[in-house]
Design a protein around this motif. Structure first.
Motif, PDB file in Angstrom:
ATOM      1  N   VAL A  97      38.759  -4.544  97.244  1.00 14.25           N
ATOM      2  CA  VAL A  97      40.114  -4.783  97.414  1.00 14.25           C
ATOM      3  C   VAL A  97      40.029  -6.391  98.439  1.00 14.25           C
ATOM      4  N   ARG A  98      39.129  -5.870  99.440  1.00 12.00           N
ATOM      5  CA  ARG A  98      39.045  -7.001 100.567  1.00 12.00           C
ATOM      6  C   ARG A  98      38.389  -8.153 100.147  1.00 12.00           C
ATOM      7  N   TRP A  99      37.489  -8.093  98.969  1.00 10.88           N
ATOM      8  CA  TRP A  99      36.627  -8.960  98.622  1.00 10.88           C
ATOM      9  C   TRP A  99      37.534  -9.857  97.570  1.00 10.88           C
ATOM     10  N   PHE A 100      38.480  -9.352  96.829  1.00 12.56           N
ATOM     11  CA  PHE A 100      39.224  -9.993  95.951  1.00 12.56           C
ATOM     12  C   PHE A 100      40.574 -10.366  96.494  1.00 12.56           C
ATOM     13  N   LEU A 101      40.857 -10.154  97.571  1.00 16.09           N
ATOM     14  CA  LEU A 101      42.249 -10.383  98.304  1.00 16.09           C
ATOM     15  C   LEU A 101      42.654 -11.891  97.926  1.00 16.09           C
ATOM     16  N   PRO A 102      41.755 -12.633  98.248  1.00 12.68           N
ATOM     17  CA  PRO A 102      42.448 -14.227  98.081  1.00 12.68           C
ATOM     18  C   PRO A 102      42.946 -14.468  96.605  1.00 12.68           C
ATOM     19  N   GLU A 103      42.256 -13.603  95.734  1.00 16.44           N
ATOM     20  CA  GLU A 103      42.786 -13.858  94.134  1.00 16.44           C
ATOM     21  C   GLU A 103      44.087 -13.223  93.877  1.00 16.44           C
ATOM     22  N   LEU A 104      44.204 -12.258  94.594  1.00 20.68           N
ATOM     23  CA  LEU A 104      45.486 -11.598  94.448  1.00 20.68           C
ATOM     24  C   LEU A 104      46.598 -11.838  95.342  1.00 20.68           C
ATOM     25  N   LYS A 105      47.379 -12.762  94.506  1.00 25.22           N
ATOM     26  CA  LYS A 105      48.623 -13.492  95.272  1.00 25.22           C
ATOM     27  C   LYS A 105      49.513 -12.501  95.643  1.00 25.22           C
ATOM     28  N   GLY A 106      50.066 -12.724  96.852  1.00 25.61           N
ATOM     29  CA  GLY A 106      50.954 -11.755  97.303  1.00 25.61           C
ATOM     30  C   GLY A 106      50.801 -10.311  97.671  1.00 25.61           C
ATOM     31  N   CYS A 107      49.478 -10.150  97.680  1.00 29.60           N
ATOM     32  CA  CYS A 107      49.212  -8.899  98.047  1.00 29.60           C
ATOM     33  C   CYS A 107      48.229  -8.653  99.312  1.00 29.60           C
ATOM     34  N   GLY A 108      48.512  -7.340  99.802  1.00 30.37           N
ATOM     35  CA  GLY A 108      47.583  -7.089 101.246  1.00 30.37           C
ATOM     36  C   GLY A 108      46.682  -5.910 100.789  1.00 30.37           C
ATOM     37  N   LEU A 109      46.102  -5.715 101.860  1.00 31.31           N
ATOM     38  CA  LEU A 109      45.257  -4.440 101.813  1.00 31.31           C
ATOM     39  C   LEU A 109      45.417  -3.432 102.893  1.00 31.31           C
ATOM     40  N   ILE A 110      45.724  -2.221 102.764  1.00 28.73           N
ATOM     41  CA  ILE A 110      45.801  -1.147 103.615  1.00 28.73           C
ATOM     42  C   ILE A 110      44.487  -0.302 103.754  1.00 28.73           C
ATOM     43  N   GLN A 111      43.532  -0.737 104.458  1.00 27.41           N
ATOM     44  CA  GLN A 111      42.337   0.347 104.269  1.00 27.41           C
ATOM     45  C   GLN A 111      42.548   1.653 105.139  1.00 27.41           C
ATOM     46  N   LEU A 112      42.557   2.577 104.636  1.00 29.02           N
ATOM     47  CA  LEU A 112      42.597   3.980 105.008  1.00 29.02           C
ATOM     48  C   LEU A 112      41.071   4.425 105.476  1.00 29.02           C
ATOM     49  N   ARG A 113      41.064   4.661 106.819  1.00 26.68           N
ATOM     50  CA  ARG A 113      39.548   5.120 107.165  1.00 26.68           C
ATOM     51  C   ARG A 113      39.763   6.584 107.511  1.00 26.68           C
ATOM     52  N   MET A 114      40.670   6.712 108.587  1.00 31.45           N
ATOM     53  CA  MET A 114      40.745   8.496 109.038  1.00 31.45           C
ATOM     54  C   MET A 114      41.772   9.021 107.833  1.00 31.45           C
ATOM     55  N   PHE A 115      41.398   9.952 107.295  1.00 30.00           N
ATOM     56  CA  PHE A 115      42.298  10.566 105.882  1.00 30.00           C
ATOM     57  C   PHE A 115      42.856  11.800 106.910  1.00 30.00           C
ATOM     58  N   ARG A 116      42.146  12.588 107.636  1.00 26.67           N
ATOM     59  CA  ARG A 116      42.518  13.699 108.294  1.00 26.67           C
ATOM     60  C   ARG A 116      42.176  13.525 109.908  1.00 26.67           C
ATOM     61  N   PRO A 117      43.110  13.239 110.669  1.00 26.26           N
ATOM     62  CA  PRO A 117      44.615  13.654 110.183  1.00 26.26           C
ATOM     63  C   PRO A 117      45.160  12.300 109.721  1.00 26.26           C
ATOM     64  N   PHE A 118      46.099  12.387 108.757  1.00 28.74           N
ATOM     65  CA  PHE A 118      46.619  11.411 108.209  1.00 28.74           C
ATOM     66  C   PHE A 118      47.234  10.386 108.975  1.00 28.74           C
ATOM     67  N   PRO A 119      47.206   9.030 108.958  1.00 30.07           N
ATOM     68  CA  PRO A 119      47.731   8.195 110.059  1.00 30.07           C
ATOM     69  C   PRO A 119      49.229   8.101 109.629  1.00 30.07           C
ATOM     70  N   ALA A 120      50.013   8.881 109.384  1.00 27.44           N
ATOM     71  CA  ALA A 120      51.310   8.686 108.863  1.00 27.44           C
ATOM     72  C   ALA A 120      52.068   7.713 109.720  1.00 27.44           C
ATOM     73  N   GLU A 121      52.229   7.722 111.029  1.00 31.28           N
ATOM     74  CA  GLU A 121      53.039   6.880 111.746  1.00 31.28           C
ATOM     75  C   GLU A 121      52.708   5.434 111.623  1.00 31.28           C
ATOM     76  N   GLU A 122      51.148   5.516 111.578  1.00 26.83           N
ATOM     77  CA  GLU A 122      50.951   4.022 111.543  1.00 26.83           C
ATOM     78  C   GLU A 122      51.258   3.498 110.323  1.00 26.83           C
ATOM     79  N   LEU A 123      50.961   4.204 109.049  1.00 24.33           N
ATOM     80  CA  LEU A 123      51.296   3.712 107.774  1.00 24.33           C
ATOM     81  C   LEU A 123      52.554   3.413 107.798  1.00 24.33           C
ATOM     82  N   ALA A 124      53.615   4.166 108.144  1.00 23.16           N
ATOM     83  CA  ALA A 124      55.021   3.841 108.198  1.00 23.16           C
ATOM     84  C   ALA A 124      55.421   2.518 108.904  1.00 23.16           C
ATOM     85  N   ARG A 125      54.767   2.616 110.166  1.00 23.61           N
ATOM     86  CA  ARG A 125      54.997   1.017 111.028  1.00 23.61           C
ATOM     87  C   ARG A 125      54.296  -0.077 110.151  1.00 23.61           C
TER      88      ARG A 125
END
Lengths: 380, 306, 516
Positions: free
Chosen positions: A272-300
């Motif tokens: 996704v990061r590689w193709f981001l320039p071609e995907l107009k109006g889109c961003g990337l949220i890369q999830l690294r730590m899955f446990r514990p799930f960074p819920a607060e950070e995602l909501a923010r």
């Protein structure tokens, strides 16, 4: 610093070597085999500090690690799909026992039928076992995060699983910056956690306990795990100072005005990061730590960028419910006032994520409301 | 056995543990920790001893105990040994304690792997011949003819008891031996001998279980003795996988197996024909053992120890 | 959760505290108890001495304790260790394994300890009694001893000039060395017992005097009168009665014996006489002639065997008919014997078959009896007790010692106005060899007797009595047997009552019959 052209597996093995691991017990399984073979070759050249044991099953691999870590040694093992599933009982045991084991799981589909392609379901099905889980997007992340995991695990006394895709990462050669042994040792330091088995000290470790004790232990484990993002952050600060790189548990790359974001973990995030320039109006949220799930950070992040749509790339599928990441994300966003529409892009079985799939996913919203699954094959 | 050191100070086990009255497993661990202690680390896999060891905060032994899941015993021992070595504790003896389930059945894979790798520790199986901790279910160590909770009357276990000693011999390990609680000096000698060696050492101890076998709690030692004197459970050791040595020859008139079977309610349903067949089996196995031991008792055996 | 709570949870869950905090004694439904069952030695001993108990004490080299137990029934182990016929050894269960315990040897060791460690007591001013004892043989000495240790004033009257009765005058010195007897007697003197010699009851000592002067009187004058049988020629020169002969030998008078000597009789006095005679200068041949068979000889067989080994000629089934003497000198020349044997009707003498035995002297050992004439007229209110050979007829030193003790107990009870202790006998069967669980004694080494008394005592199997073999300690799964105060004791805090110790106890000294 010279870069080495190495595969994800080799990167993992190098990180293990740099960390001064005292025992590696492992059993081969495609696509993890290169890790054990590389470690064996280090041993053959006298470059491995610790012992390398070829055990007779994955269950025994984790059992062997258990025995050693109980005595206070730094240990490592690696596996994949069926091997991970076989270890399940021991995986649970390790977190309850608070053993700081670091394990690499190379994603691969769990049969039936036999499939070698990467599916994240193997590690994700272990999400409830009390292990930290961190997903890497490329070989550099593999090296860095495996190295960091030893510090993280030993700090929190929680076992840590470092996960990356089979073949896409494990067998792809990339340039990786591999620090020298001395620098790495400086970063990791010797194992400082208190051995549980101390000769001369009587102890009845992990013996029969009551439900009441267990509740207290679960609570402690839960609270300790919640310290992980902050600890990870601190570790990365130190890492940055030494090596000029750092990582976040959840990293948002969202251009101004983008109202759609792809949420991805693993090699799909890199794509996704590689193709981001071609995907107009889109961003990337890369999830690294899955446990514990960074819920607060995602909501923010969602609130900050006022996202309307989340396209969650799930190289997995929890049968009957949908992708794991989608499920976790929805739960995380439960408290957000303006919840984005969640689009679950399921690539279970490990099919390649092409730019077409991404573009189509970006274009087409979900057909029905908030909860529909988009099967990757339909978007090609 | 000379009862030397009449003092609880020399014992490695505390009173107040949770074993049933008359438990053979309790005596097994008392003898093994006494012989091998005090610098000892014990890994215990799921078995009666998971409970006997006490519920934290209590512990029944003066040395550290690491409990581990059922199938993992063989591998945990190897890891524990290597971990202790990494920390410089080369003198600490590592013992893995497993029941018959954790040795013969669910633990067989890890046991075999560890034996083949010649992991450096002592594996001790205390064999009460069924899954006693969970309610006396059949295991592959249950002898032919015995009833269990999964082979209840009028059923009984078919299939012979697995010959774990020959399995261990086939791995070519440095030392394997059988022991009986009625011969504590013999057991202690073997433990001490094993402690002096390196590599994978295996010991099989017959451990009578009063509730599981249907016997009086007071008869544990008597049964351990009877098992040996009927040749049902001979006392021998195997060195290097191929040198077999008997450590005790029962007196010339061997006790008939019937006496052993009749003392246990778990064999109550066995009829005359089966008893005869079992007696033949015991005799046949004894002959086989004698052949492996050598041509004559005098050649291969030192003074019989009681 | 606070950090302190967190730490506490970890501490709790890791299990550092000993399980001895868990008192499993509450599990049991019955508690093993030590019992004492009758051992063959205790049953057969004429004193009912607690043999296994003092054996145990000697094994642990606790000599004071051994002496305490021994002296409860036997104050003279040095004496009995030399002269008792040891019925205790006959059924000793150890004899079924290798060799029976050398009980006399251990007794002598205790006696020697007593000699070496004796200290005279400090008696208070107030003394009880006084009590008179007539006769200083084993019965009299025993009675005097038991009274003296309780603080009684005792005076022992003896007709001879030397004290000891049979011990001094009837038993040869090769069986009981003089110095052993002397030491025993000196201890008795140091205990405060007064000995008055050369006073003969019936002559210069009369009962009414005694009973007037003393609170109680114990008569122990023994059985010294030779039983008279009508044997023609027994009044001739050269004929001796056995006890006279033995007394002369013991008091260094030289009986005029002419070789060869014939001793007639089958009891211990006969054998003693024969062996003494052979030891005298100038005597080369001694024959012992008994009217019945060897198996019927009342004498102690090891003594008979010893006599045989020493060269005494044993002749059986010959009854004396006539002692021949030379008409001129009056000195005897020989004895004519008739063949005799025992059948259902008794002794049968065949006068038609006879043989001559030439001899220079004859010693008649045909039995003794008590002399009742010395007592004079007995009145009912006289405070009298009696015991020993006087009452039973010729018996043994051991039985006499017992009689003396019982007499002392009776005397003390009467003076102190309380009930006398019961004469106890045993109603149970002694523990048989087959009952012992010796297979549990894996430390048993089969070997013959040890010279060291403590090691010899360690061979005792303690039939029916705990002898600290340690099997209960060894086989307890709950480590509920402790070594406390020189013995194994059950720890009832932890004993689950499994009963392994009871079943395995080699001596059968434990039971589960009691309650919790």
């Amino acid at each position: 610093m010279p870069y080495e052209l190495i595969s994800g597996c080799q990167a993992a093995a190098l990180a293990v070597q740099r960390a001064g691991v005292e025992l590696v017990a492992a059993y081969p399984i495609t696509p993890q085999t290169a890790i054990v073979e590389t470690l064996a070759s280090f041993e053959a050249r006298g470059e491995l500090k610790g012992e390398f044991v070829s055990v007779e099953s994955e269950y025994s691999a984790l059992s062997c690690c258990n025995g050693a870590v109980a005595a206070g040694a730094r240990v490592f093992t690696a596996t994949s799909s069926h091997g991970l599933a076989y270890m399940h009982e021991m995986i649970q045991w390790c977190s309850g026992a608070r053993f700081p084991i670091v394990m690499v799981n190379v994603n691969r589909t769990v049969g039936a039928p036999w499939v070698l392609d990467p599916d994240q379901g193997d590690s994700l099905s272990q999400r409830d076992t009390g292990w930290l889980q961190i997903y890497c997007a490329n070989a550099q992340e593999v090296f860095d995060i495996v190295l960091q995991s030893f510090v993280l695990a030993e700090e929190l006394l929680l076992p840590t699983m470092v996960v990356f895709d089979g073949f896409y990462i494990s067998h792809t050669y990339e340039p990786v910056d591999v620090p020298e042994l001395e620098q790495s040792c400086e970063f990791v330091g010797p194992p400082k956690f208190k051995p549980q088995v101390a000769p001369g000290e009587q102890a009845n470790l992990h013996g029969l306990s009551s439900g009441e004790t267990q509740l207290q232990l679960v609570r402690k484990r839960h609270e300790d795990m919640l310290k992980a993002p902050a600890t990870f952050s601190a570790i990365n600060e130190k890492f940055n100072r030494l090596f000029g790189r750092s990582y976040e548990a959840l990293e948002a790359v969202i251009p101004d005005g983008a109202r759609t974001a792809f949420l991805a973990a693993g090699s799909t995030a890199e794509t996704v990061r590689w193709f981001l320039p071609e995907l107009k109006g889109c961003g990337l949220i890369q999830l690294r730590m899955f446990r514990p799930f960074p819920a607060e950070e995602l909501a923010r992040v969602v609130e900050k960028h006022d996202l309307e749509r989340l396209v969650i790339i799930d190289r997995n599928c929890s049968t009957g419910t949908g992708g794991y990441f989608a499920q976790e994300a929805k739960a995380a966003l439960y408290g957000v006032d303006r919840r984005p529409v969640v689009q679950d892009l399921v690539l279970a079985g490990g099919i390649d994520l092409t730019v077409d799939i991404l573009a189509h996913a970006a274009e087409k919203g979900p057909e029905s409301g908030l909860t529909a699954i988009q099967w990757g094959v339909d978007l090609r | 056995m000379k009862v030397t050191g009449y003092s609880m100070e020399n014992e490695m086990m505390y009173s107040g543990h949770n074993a049933c009255p008359g438990c053979g497993g309790a005596l097994t661990v008392r003898y093994l920790t006494r012989a091998l202690g005090p610098n000892l680390a014990l890994a215990i896999t799921a078995s009666c001893w998971s409970i006997i060891a006490g519920a934290p905060p209590l512990t029944a032994l003066k040395c550290p105990i690491l409990h581990c899941p059922f199938p993992s015993a063989g591998a945990v021992g190897g890891g524990l040994r290597r971990g202790l070595n990494a920390k410089g504790h080369y003198d600490t003896t590592v013992v893995v304690l497993a029941g018959d389930g954790g040795t013969f059945d669910i633990g067989l894979q890890a046991l075999s792997g560890a034996a083949q790798r010649n992991e450096d520790y002592i594996f001790i199986c205390y064999d009460n011949e069924a899954y006693m901790n969970t309610g006396m279910q059949t295991s592959s160590a249950t002898p032919f003819g015995a009833r269990t909770s999964t082979r209840p009357y009028p059923l009984f276990k078919h299939g012979q008891k697995k010959d774990i000693m020959r399995i261990m011999a086939a791995h070519g390990i440095p030392y394997a031996a059988t022991a009986s609680l009625a011969f504590p000096q013999d057991m202690e000698n073997k433990l001490r001998k094993a402690q002096e060696m390196k590599g994978f050492r295996f010991m099989h101890v017959l451990s009578p279980c009063p509730p599981g076998w249907g016997t009086e709690s007071s008869d544990t030692i008597h049964l351990s003795r009877l098992a040996v004197s009927t040749n049902f459970y001979p006392l021998f050791e195997i060195i290097g996988g191929n040198k077999w040595r008997m450590t005790y020859y029962p007196e010339k008139t061997r006790t008939p197996l019937k006496e052993y079977l009749e003392a246990q309610r778990r064999f109550r349903q066995v009829d005359e024909t089966t008893i005869e067949a079992l007696q033949e089996e015991v005799d046949h196995d004894w002959e086989g053992l004698l052949k492996r031991v050598g041509t004559s008792p005098e050649e291969t055996q030192e003074a019989p120890e009681k | 959760m606070s950090a302190k709570t967190e730490q506490a949870v970890f501490e709790y869950a890791r299990g550092y505290q000993p399980s001895s905090l868990n008192k499993t004694g509450g599990w049991r439904v019955a508690a093993p108890e030590k019992i004492q069952r009758l051992s063959p030695c205790r049953s057969d001993c004429l004193l009912h001495s607690d043999v296994p108990d003092w054996m145990e004490a000697v094994k642990g080299e606790r000599w004071e304790e051994a002496w305490q137990i021994m002296s409860r029934t036997n104050p003279f182990p040095s004496l009995t260790g030399h002269v008792c016929f040891s019925p205790c050894m006959e059924n000793c269960n150890r004899g079924r394994l290798d060799q029976e315990l050398d009980v006399p040897a251990v007794e002598r060791a205790i006696g020697q300890w007593r000699f070496d460690h004796y200290e005279p007591p400090e008696r208070g001013e107030e003394a009880k009694g006084p009590v008179a004892v007539v006769g200083s043989g084993p019965a009299g000495l025993s009675c005097a001893y038991y009274l003296a240790v309780e603080g009684y004033r005792v005076t022992v009257f003896e007709r001879s000039y030397t004290v000891g009765g049979m011990l001094a005058l009837g038993i040869p010195e090769y069986r009981l060395p003089r110095e052993v007897l002397d030491r025993e007697l000196s201890i008795l003197e140091e205990e405060g017992i007064k000995f008055v010699t050369n006073r003969t009851l019936g002559k210069d000592l009369q009962l009414p005097e005694l009973t007037g002067e003393f609170e109680e009187v114990f008569l122990a004058t023994g059985a010294w009168l030779p039983r008279v049988e009508k044997l023609p020629g027994m009044d001739k020169k050269g004929v001796f009665h056995a006890l006279d002969f033995l007394s002369m030998v013991n008091t260094r008078q030289h009986p005029e014996l002419k070789d060869p000597v014939v001793v007639i009789g089958g009891g211990n006095a006969a054998v003693d006489s024969a062996r003494c005679a052979l030891r005298l200068n100038g005597i080369n041949h001694v024959s012992l002639v008994y009217r019945r068979s060897r198996a019927e000889m009342p004498a102690y067989s090891p003594e008979v065997e010893a006599a045989e080994r020493e060269g005494v000629e044993l002749i059986f089934n010959a009854n004396p008919g006539l002692i021949e003497a030379d008409d001129g000198t009056g000195q005897i020349t020989g004895v004519v014997f008739n063949y005799s044997k025992t059948n259902r009707e008794g002794l049968v003498v065949d006068k038609s078959r006879s043989f001559n035995k030439n001899c220079g002297s004859v010693i008649l050992a045909l039995g003794q009896e008590a002399d009742h004439s010395v007592f004079g007229r007995l009145e009912q209110k006289m405070p009298l007790f009696a015991g020993g050979d006087l009452v039973t007829g010729p018996a043994t030193v051991t039985e006499a010692i017992r009689a003396g003790r019982l007499g002392a107990q009776g005397i003390m009870a009467r003076i102190e106005n309380r009930a006398a202790p019961d004469l106890y006998g045993f109603s149970e069967q002694p523990v048989a060899f087959e009952e012992l669980n010796l297979i549990a004694r894996t430390d048993l080494e089969l070997k013959d007797r040890h010279a060291d008394p403590a090691l010899e005592a360690a061979r005792c199997l303690g039939c029916g009595t705990c002898n600290s073999c340690g099997v209960c300690y060894l086989f307890c799964p709950d480590l509920a047997v402790d070594w406390i105060n020189n013995s194994f004791e059950l720890d009832l805090d932890y004993c689950k009552g499994c009963g392994i110790c009871v079943v395995e106890c080699p001596a059968r000294a434990l039971t589960l019959e009691g309650g919790c």
